[in-house]
Design a protein around this motif. Structure first.
Motif, PDB file in Angstrom:
ATOM      1  N   GLY A 600       0.371  -1.123   0.073  1.00 14.62           N
ATOM      2  CA  GLY A 600       0.220  -0.062   0.367  1.00 14.62           C
ATOM      3  C   GLY A 600       1.072   1.502   0.235  1.00 14.62           C
ATOM      4  O   GLY A 600       0.672   2.188   0.715  1.00 14.62           O
ATOM      5  N   GLY A 601       1.811   1.016  -0.719  1.00 16.59           N
ATOM      6  CA  GLY A 601       2.733   2.670  -0.810  1.00 16.59           C
ATOM      7  C   GLY A 601       3.771   2.739  -0.313  1.00 16.59           C
ATOM      8  O   GLY A 601       4.134   3.116  -0.064  1.00 16.59           O
ATOM      9  N   LYS A 602       3.428   1.668   1.705  1.00 16.06           N
ATOM     10  CA  LYS A 602       4.193   2.179   2.655  1.00 16.06           C
ATOM     11  C   LYS A 602       5.923   1.151   2.303  1.00 16.06           C
ATOM     12  O   LYS A 602       5.464  -0.018   2.090  1.00 16.06           O
ATOM     13  N   PRO A 603       6.892   1.642   3.042  1.00 20.08           N
ATOM     14  CA  PRO A 603       7.580   0.436   3.190  1.00 20.08           C
ATOM     15  C   PRO A 603       7.829  -1.139   3.872  1.00 20.08           C
ATOM     16  O   PRO A 603       6.576  -0.238   4.918  1.00 20.08           O
ATOM     17  N   ALA A 604       8.405  -2.015   3.120  1.00 24.31           N
ATOM     18  CA  ALA A 604       8.548  -3.231   3.628  1.00 24.31           C
ATOM     19  C   ALA A 604       9.132  -2.755   4.948  1.00 24.31           C
ATOM     20  O   ALA A 604      10.063  -2.535   5.250  1.00 24.31           O
ATOM     21  N   PRO A 605       8.766  -3.107   6.153  1.00 26.07           N
ATOM     22  CA  PRO A 605       9.451  -3.389   7.172  1.00 26.07           C
ATOM     23  C   PRO A 605      11.107  -3.900   7.551  1.00 26.07           C
ATOM     24  O   PRO A 605      10.916  -5.351   6.113  1.00 26.07           O
ATOM     25  N   VAL A 606      12.088  -4.565   8.232  1.00 23.99           N
ATOM     26  CA  VAL A 606      13.404  -4.713   8.097  1.00 23.99           C
ATOM     27  C   VAL A 606      12.911  -6.078   9.350  1.00 23.99           C
ATOM     28  O   VAL A 606      12.403  -6.215  10.177  1.00 23.99           O
ATOM     29  N   ILE A 607      12.881  -7.410   9.258  1.00 26.64           N
ATOM     30  CA  ILE A 607      12.691  -8.251   9.595  1.00 26.64           C
ATOM     31  C   ILE A 607      14.433  -9.333   9.952  1.00 26.64           C
ATOM     32  O   ILE A 607      15.095  -9.510   8.915  1.00 26.64           O
ATOM     33  N   ASP A 608      15.035  -9.354  10.878  1.00 26.92           N
ATOM     34  CA  ASP A 608      15.898  -9.922  11.440  1.00 26.92           C
ATOM     35  C   ASP A 608      16.859  -9.499  10.006  1.00 26.92           C
ATOM     36  O   ASP A 608      18.204 -10.000   9.680  1.00 26.92           O
ATOM     37  N   GLY A 609      17.488  -8.071  10.300  1.00 21.47           N
ATOM     38  CA  GLY A 609      18.103  -8.058   9.119  1.00 21.47           C
ATOM     39  C   GLY A 609      17.679  -7.826   7.297  1.00 21.47           C
ATOM     40  O   GLY A 609      18.977  -7.469   6.770  1.00 21.47           O
ATOM     41  N   LEU A 610      16.744  -8.024   7.264  1.00 22.78           N
ATOM     42  CA  LEU A 610      16.921  -8.536   5.760  1.00 22.78           C
ATOM     43  C   LEU A 610      14.866  -7.891   5.364  1.00 22.78           C
ATOM     44  O   LEU A 610      14.187  -7.506   6.295  1.00 22.78           O
ATOM     45  N   THR A 611      14.919  -7.045   4.121  1.00 23.77           N
ATOM     46  CA  THR A 611      14.616  -6.917   3.570  1.00 23.77           C
ATOM     47  C   THR A 611      13.170  -7.072   3.372  1.00 23.77           C
ATOM     48  O   THR A 611      13.177  -8.194   3.222  1.00 23.77           O
ATOM     49  N   GLY A 612      12.376  -6.585   2.324  1.00 25.53           N
ATOM     50  CA  GLY A 612      11.081  -7.309   2.196  1.00 25.53           C
ATOM     51  C   GLY A 612      11.753  -7.988   1.058  1.00 25.53           C
ATOM     52  O   GLY A 612      11.509  -8.781   1.035  1.00 25.53           O
ATOM     53  N   ASP A 613      12.582  -7.306   0.086  1.00 31.75           N
ATOM     54  CA  ASP A 613      12.553  -8.358  -1.028  1.00 31.75           C
ATOM     55  C   ASP A 613      13.738  -8.979  -0.554  1.00 31.75           C
ATOM     56  O   ASP A 613      13.048 -10.712  -1.726  1.00 31.75           O
ATOM     57  N   GLN A 614      14.456  -9.335   0.035  1.00 30.26           N
ATOM     58  CA  GLN A 614      15.305 -10.169   0.495  1.00 30.26           C
ATOM     59  C   GLN A 614      14.360 -11.636   1.229  1.00 30.26           C
ATOM     60  O   GLN A 614      14.499 -12.735   0.613  1.00 30.26           O
ATOM     61  N   ARG A 615      13.531 -11.288   1.483  1.00 37.52           N
ATOM     62  CA  ARG A 615      12.643 -11.927   1.989  1.00 37.52           C
ATOM     63  C   ARG A 615      11.690 -12.827   1.370  1.00 37.52           C
ATOM     64  O   ARG A 615      11.567 -14.084   1.403  1.00 37.52           O
ATOM     65  N   PHE A 616      11.227 -12.386   0.008  1.00 34.76           N
ATOM     66  CA  PHE A 616      11.101 -12.454  -0.738  1.00 34.76           C
ATOM     67  C   PHE A 616      11.427 -13.315  -2.100  1.00 34.76           C
ATOM     68  O   PHE A 616      11.400 -14.471  -2.031  1.00 34.76           O
TER      69      PHE A 616
END
Length: 682
Positions: A600-616
C-alpha cells in the motif's frame, strides 16, 4: 486437451515418507522460524550472486539425508508427508468399522474396506499370483494379433497393457464437447531415451533382466530369450516414437481423424477389436497425438511374432498388477526395477503404499473428509485474496509490455479475466455408489476401480462439458492449470505451512505460494498455453509479429536452461522444460509485483536484518529446497517437463532485476547477467 500439473515435478518411482530424516523438519513443527523462513537452513558461506540456491538452502541440504524409501526429499516431501499422515489417520479410522462388503452408499465403509484389503498382507500373500491368473489365461489363449488388440482395449477397464494411451476430455477446437484422445505408449522404461541413449545402457540391461525374472515367475517359457525379444520390440517402438518435446506442442498433437481413417493409415493393428473391447464401438472420431508414429508402431506390431507380443503383454500385466499381489512379486519389482532405475535403497512400508492404493481408488471420498478436518475457511478466504492480487499484478504486467501490440494485449487481458480459480476442493464430490469394494479382494478392488473410472469417462461422451470436475484430489500436494477450462486449481494440501502459512510474513507467502499462483496463471501464456484463447480453444489469437517476438524470447530462455549442467555431462533440456520455465519466470515477477502492491505504498519492514525483497526471494528459494538422488535426477532431465529445483532458482533469478538490487549482485558474480542478456517475457 492440455492439462498440466505444474507447480511440482511429477516423477516416476517417487515415494513418500512420514518420518523425516535426521535434522529435517518434523511434521509436528511445520512453521519455519518466527516469520516463515528457516534462517538456520542457509549457507552463509555461499555468495548470493554465485549460488543463490545454496545460499538460501545449503545448510539444510548439507545436514539432510534422503530417507531410504525415497528418491528425493525436501520442502515438498515434508508437506506431502503431512497430507499422507492425515489420510493415514482417516483410513485407519474408516477401517475399524469397515464391513467385508459395504453397501452402495456407504462411502466411509468402502474407503475403510479398500485400505483394509491392502493392509491384510497375510491374505494377499496367501493368494500369490492367483488374482491375475484369469487375465494371464486370456493372453495365453489369444490366437492372433486381433485378439491381443482386443485385450489392449480391455485394458481401459483393468490391468491389461496397451501400446496406446487413451482418454476423454475437452475438444481443443470446441470446448463445449468431449473428444477421445489417443497417443503412443507401450514402453516399460521411463522414456524412449532409455532405450536409445548409450548413457542408459546399464538401465536397459537391468530392465531386460527384470523382464526375464518376471516372465520366469509367471511360468513363461524361455524367459531369458523371450525377454530379449520383448525389449527389442520396445526398442523398436522407442525408435519411431515422438520425443516428449514434440508431444508437448498442442498444434502438433491435435490430429482428429475417423476410425476409418485410422485404419487406413495404420492397417497393422486391429482398431475395430481394440475399440470394441474398450466399450467404444460407436465412437467414430479420435484425436490422435503422435500421428506419424502411429502407423510405424502399428506396422511394428504386425511384423513382430505373436509369441513375443503375448510375452510382452503378459509381462506388463504382471508388472502393473504387482503392487496388489503377494510380497514376493512386490520385492522382485522393487529390487530389479525401481531401485536400479531410481537409486532408492528401500521399499516404503506397507501402510504408505496402502494410502496410495486407497487414494487411487476412492480419492475424492477421502478428500471430502480431509477438507472437513484440515482445511479451515480462513485459508480459502486468504488464498482467494492472494489470487486476485496476483491477477491484478498479471494484468499490470501485460499492460506494461513493450514488445506486445494492443490487439494481442486486449485478448491476453480477456483471457486473464476469464480464469476460473478453484481453491481447496471441488464444488461437487464424486459419487462412488456404483463402485464395488470388498475388504477381502485387493486385486478386484483395484481392477474395479480402473473400470469405474473408465465407465465414468465413457459416460461423458455426448453430454455437456462438466467444468466442475477436478483432475486432482484435495489431499494432493500440487496445483494445475487446465487450458481448456481456462482454470487453475489449488488443492487443500498445498495451502499449508510452509508453502502457505497464515501466520508467516507476507513477503515469504508471496515468494512461495504467490509465485506458484503466478506460475499457474502463467501457463495460460507459456509456449503451449498461449495457443488457447479465453474460451480454452486452440485458436491463434496473436498477431504474427507478437508471436515472433514471444518465440525469440522463449528461445533465449531455453538456451539458458540448456546450458545449465546439473550433473557432470548432464544438462537440462530447455525445450522439454520450456513451458514450466516460462511459467516460473512469469510467476515470480507477478508475485513480486503483487507483494509490492500489498504494501500500500508503505516501505516493507526489516525483519532479522532482511528487507522485504530479500525475504521474498528467500521464501521463493525455500519452496524449492529439495535434494534428489542422481539416478532420479537423470530420469527427471529426460522425462519431466519440470526443470530440476536448483535451476528453478539459479536460472530464474538472474532474469529478475529486483534480485540484483536486493542482494547487491554485481558483474563478476557467477550468476550475474548483463541487462541485455536478461530474458523478459511477461
Amino acid at each position: 486437451m492440455l492439462l498440466r500439473a505444474c507447480a511440482l515435478p511429477v516423477l516416476a518411482a517417487v515415494s513418500i515418507a512420514i518420518a523425516a530424516p535426521a535434522n529435517a523438519q518434523s511434521l509436528d513443527n511445520l512453521k519455519y522460524g518466527t516469520w516463515g523462513f528457516d534462517l538456520a537452513g542457509r549457507d552463509l558461506a555461499a555468495k548470493p550472486g554465485d549460488n543463490f540456491f545454496d545460499y538460501a538452502n545449503g545448510g539444510y541440504l548439507a545436514k539432510t539425508q534422503i530417507p531410504a524409501d525415497l528418491t528425493w526429499y525436501g520442502t515438498v516431501n515434508i508437506l506431502r508427508d503431512l497430507s499422507e499422515a492425515r489420510v493415514h489417520a482417516i483410513l485407519e479410522d474408516a477401517a475399524k468399522t469397515a464391513p467385508v462388503a459395504p453397501t452402495a452408499n456407504d462411502a466411509k465403509g468402502k474407503v475403510g474396506a479398500a485400505y483394509k484389503a491392502f493392509m491384510d498382507q497375510k491374505a494377499v500373500d496367501a493368494l500369490g499370483a492367483k488374482p491375475m491368473e484369469k487375465d494371464l489365461a486370456e493372453i495365453r489363449a489369444a490366437k492372433d494379433r486381433s485378439a491381443l488388440a482386443g485385450l489392449m482395449g480391455k485394458g481401459q477397464s483393468g490391468f491389461q497393457f496397451s501400446l496406446w494411451q487413451m482418454g476423454i476430455g475437452a475438444d481443443d477446437k470446441d470446448t463445449t464437447k468431449y473428444a477421445v484422445f489417443m497417443d503412443q505408449a507401450g514402453l516399460g522404461l521411463p522414456d524412449r531415451d532409455y532405450y536409445l541413449q548409450a548413457s542408459f545402457a546399464e538401465k536397459k540391461q537391468a530392465y531386460e533382466a527384470y523382464v526375464a525374472a518376471m516372465l520366469a515367475k509367471i511360468g513363461w517359457a524361455n524367459p531369458a530369450e523371450t525377454a530379449k525379444a520383448v525389449v527389442a520390440f520396445e526398442t523398436g517402438v522407442a525408435q519411431v516414437a515422438w520425443t516428449r518435446v514434440d508431444r508437448r506442442d498442442p498444434l502438433k498433437v491435435y490430429n482428429p481423424m475417423t476410425v476409418a481413417e485410422m485404419t487406413a493409415q495404420a492397417p497393422g493393428f486391429d482398431w475395430k477389436a481394440y475399440f470394441a473391447a474398450a466399450g467404444m464401438s460407436n465412437v467414430d472420431r479420435i484425436v490422435f497425438a503422435s500421428n506419424t508414429a502411429m502407423p510405424k508402431i502399428a506396422a511394428l506390431y504386425a511384423q513382430t511374432p505373436l509369441e513375443t507380443l503375448k510375452a510382452y503383454q503378459a509381462f506388463h500385466l504382471a508388472d502393473g498388477a504387482t503392487p496388489y499381489l503377494s510380497d514376493d512379486f512386490v520385492q522382485l519389482r522393487f529390487k530389479m526395477y525401481t531401485s536400479p532405475l531410481s537409486g532408492q535403497p528401500e521399499l516404503p512400508v506397507r501402510w504408505k503404499r496402502g494410502v496410495r492404493a486407497a487414494s487411487a481408488t476412492m480419492g475424492e471420498a477421502i478428500g471430502e473428509v480431509y477438507v472437513a478436518k484440515y482445511f479451515p475457511p480462513e485459508a480459502k478466504a486468504r488464498m482467494t485474496t492472494l489470487v486476485e492480487n496476483l491477477r491484478k499484478a498479471y494484468a499490470g504486467r501485460i499492460n506494461g509490455l513493450t514488445w506486445m501490440g494492443p490487439e494481442t494485449k486486449a485478448k491476453a487481458l480477456q483471457k486473464l479475466a476469464a480464469y476460473d480459480v478453484q481453491i481447496g476442493y471441488p464444488n461437487k464430490f464424486r459419487d462412488y455408489s456404483n463402485l464395488t469394494i470388498r475388504s477381502d479382494d485387493l486385486y478386484g478392488n483395484m481392477q474395479r476401480g480402473v473400470a469405474f473410472e473408465w465407465a465414468h469417462d465413457l459416460g461423458k461422451l455426448g453430454k455437456p462439458m462438466d467444468k466442475t470436475e477436478w483432475a486432482m484430489t484435495p489431499q494432493t500436494f500440487n496445483a494445475y492449470n487446465s487450458s481448456n477450462f481456462v482454470q487453475i486449481v489449488f488443492p487443500a494440501a498445498i495451502l499449508q505451512a510452509p508453502s502457505f502459512d497464515l501466520a508467516a510474513d507476507d513477503a515469504v507467502n508471496y515468494g512461495a505460494i504467490g509465485a506458484v499462483i503466478g506460475h499457474e496463471m502463467g501457463h495460460g501464456f507459456d509456449d503451449s498455453g498461449r495457443h488457447y484463447d479465453a474460451k480454452g480453444e486452440l485458436v491463434d489469437w496473436w498477431t504474427a509479429q507478437d508471436g515472433q517476438r514471444f518465440d525469440a524470447s522463449a528461445k533465449a530462455l531455453g538456451a539458458q536452461y540448456s546450458a545449465f549442467e546439473v550433473l557432470p555431462g548432464l544438462k537440462v533440456n530447455g525445450d522439454l522444460t520450456m513451458g514450466e520455465n516460462i511459467a516460473d519466470l512469469g510467476g515470480i515477477l507477478v508475485a513480486l509485483d503483487a507483494y509490492h502492491a500489498s504494501l500500500g505504498g508503505k516501505p516493507a519492514p526489516v525483519i532479522d536484518g532482511l528487507t522485504g525483497d530479500q525475504r521474498f526471494f528467500l521464501g521463493y528459494a525455500q519452496y524449492y529446497r529439495n535434494k534428489m538422488r542422481d539416478d532420479t535426477l537423470r530420469s527427471q532431465v529426460v522425462s519431466d517437463p519440470h526443470a530440476p529445483d536448483i535451476t528453478r532458482v539459479n536460472v530464474v533469478l538472474p532474469n529478475v532485476d529486483a534480485w540484483y538490487d536486493a542482494f547487491g549482485v554485481k558483474p563478476g558474480d557467477k550468476m550475474y547477467r548483463s541487462p541485455e542478456q536478461r530474458v523478459r517475457i511477461w
